[in-house]
Design a protein around this motif. Sequence first.
Motif, short mmCIF file in Angstrom:
data_model
loop_
_atom_site.label_atom_id
_atom_site.label_comp_id
_atom_site.label_asym_id
_atom_site.label_seq_id
_atom_site.Cartn_x
_atom_site.Cartn_y
_atom_site.Cartn_z
N LEU A 168 45.75 44.10 44.20
CA LEU A 168 45.14 42.80 43.94
C LEU A 168 45.95 42.06 42.89
O LEU A 168 46.44 42.66 41.92
CB LEU A 168 43.70 42.96 43.43
CG LEU A 168 42.64 43.39 44.45
CD1 LEU A 168 41.29 43.52 43.74
CD2 LEU A 168 42.54 42.40 45.59
N ALA A 169 46.09 40.77 43.07
CA ALA A 169 46.78 39.96 42.07
C ALA A 169 46.01 39.96 40.76
O ALA A 169 44.78 40.05 40.75
CB ALA A 169 46.94 38.52 42.58
N GLU A 170 46.73 39.86 39.66
CA GLU A 170 46.08 39.82 38.35
C GLU A 170 45.29 38.52 38.16
O GLU A 170 44.27 38.51 37.49
CB GLU A 170 47.11 39.96 37.23
CG GLU A 170 47.88 41.26 37.23
CD GLU A 170 49.17 41.22 38.02
OE1 GLU A 170 50.09 41.96 37.67
OE2 GLU A 170 49.26 40.43 39.00
N THR A 171 45.78 37.44 38.73
CA THR A 171 45.13 36.15 38.55
C THR A 171 44.02 35.95 39.57
O THR A 171 44.11 36.43 40.71
CB THR A 171 46.13 34.99 38.69
OG1 THR A 171 46.66 34.99 40.03
CG2 THR A 171 47.27 35.13 37.69
N LEU A 172 42.98 35.22 39.17
CA LEU A 172 41.93 34.90 40.13
C LEU A 172 42.46 33.98 41.22
O LEU A 172 42.00 34.03 42.36
CB LEU A 172 40.75 34.23 39.42
CG LEU A 172 39.99 35.09 38.39
CD1 LEU A 172 38.66 34.45 38.04
CD2 LEU A 172 39.79 36.51 38.88
N LYS A 234 32.31 34.53 36.64
CA LYS A 234 32.78 35.92 36.72
C LYS A 234 34.30 35.96 36.64
O LYS A 234 34.97 35.00 37.00
CB LYS A 234 32.30 36.58 38.01
CG LYS A 234 30.78 36.67 38.13
CD LYS A 234 30.37 37.29 39.45
CE LYS A 234 28.85 37.34 39.58
NZ LYS A 234 28.42 37.87 40.90
N ASP A 235 34.81 37.10 36.21
CA ASP A 235 36.26 37.25 36.13
C ASP A 235 36.80 37.95 37.38
O ASP A 235 37.74 38.74 37.33
CB ASP A 235 36.66 38.02 34.87
CG ASP A 235 36.08 39.44 34.84
OD1 ASP A 235 35.23 39.76 35.70
OD2 ASP A 235 36.48 40.20 33.94
N ASP A 236 36.20 37.65 38.52
CA ASP A 236 36.66 38.16 39.81
C ASP A 236 36.23 37.18 40.89
O ASP A 236 35.42 36.28 40.64
CB ASP A 236 36.08 39.55 40.09
CG ASP A 236 36.88 40.31 41.14
OD1 ASP A 236 37.90 39.80 41.61
OD2 ASP A 236 36.47 41.44 41.47
N ILE A 237 36.79 37.34 42.08
CA ILE A 237 36.43 36.50 43.22
C ILE A 237 35.55 37.34 44.14
O ILE A 237 35.97 38.40 44.61
CB ILE A 237 37.68 36.00 43.97
CG1 ILE A 237 38.58 35.22 43.00
CG2 ILE A 237 37.29 35.13 45.14
CD1 ILE A 237 37.91 34.04 42.32
#
Length: 334
Positions: A168-172, A234-237
Amino acid sequence: MTIRQQLEERERKDLSPFACLSANSKGRRRPVEPCPVRTCFQRDTDRIVHCKAFRRLKHKTQVFLQPEGDHYRTRMTHTLEVARVARTIARGLGLNEDLTEAAAFGHDLGHTPFGHAGERLLNEIMPGGFRHNEQSLRVVDRLENDGEGLNLTYEVRRAILCHSGPELAETLEGRVVRLSDKIAYLSADIDDALRGGIIYPLDIPAHVAQELGDTHSERINTLVMDIITASQGKDDICQSPEKGRAMADLREFMFESVYRNPVAKGEEGKAQEMIRRLFDYYMADLDKLPPEFQEIREGESPERAVCDYIAGMTDAYAVERYLDLFIPKSWTVK
């Protein structure tokens, strides 16, 4: 302040605390002087859109091989649809739209001719395998710009690589692109399959239609709104459990009814045999590779050079090379 600095300041004020700010980018592999007008991610978008690999996407298969008719998707139209879905989600969540757009435009640059059929064949015959997300990164890092690459930012490169595969990419923003790719291709592929008579509206599972909608626009709108709602703060998608399950069921239906459908995919074996013969031909006579691939042949491996050349071909160019090399030409008296 330059225009770029004003834009960076606006990002600091307006974007979500979870957004990746242009001013905080980890930078490029080779430092360059900042643009006075564009942020680093805007600059990456321009570099991708103006590169040769991006232009070739218009002649590469999305799902159906060289379909008759003007309204079927190509790899180019798919890329544009992913970019629009991703930017809408990013805007709704206060994320960096420029980073999102750059990654969306670059995510499929490494796709082979004849879609996933070409990818599967190269994965079979290439030592170490072949994955289009890794090839997309190779295009922007190594193959474009006469072997210099596009020198993109770390964040865009990671989002391109991680749009599929285990990481997974670090950025959202990168995670938005990953999910937007699935939304775009699932809904669009249904549209194309309906147009081609491969499936009919009542074939779509009733619980999926009830959860996501009956039309192309309803499905995209439902999934986009669900991601925005589920990911707020949230810090995720994220997706809601209901919509996530419906999307997974839709994907399973598409594999059973379209992606493995012998009518829709009946020509893929011929396309794969074409790529196999081209690969064998160039491996047997490496001097026939174009000059820009000779350095790769010497510096990396012959297989890598041949793979890079074939993976970059459009459908039409692969057919043209095959016809030129393996099909006798008619002889005429002048």
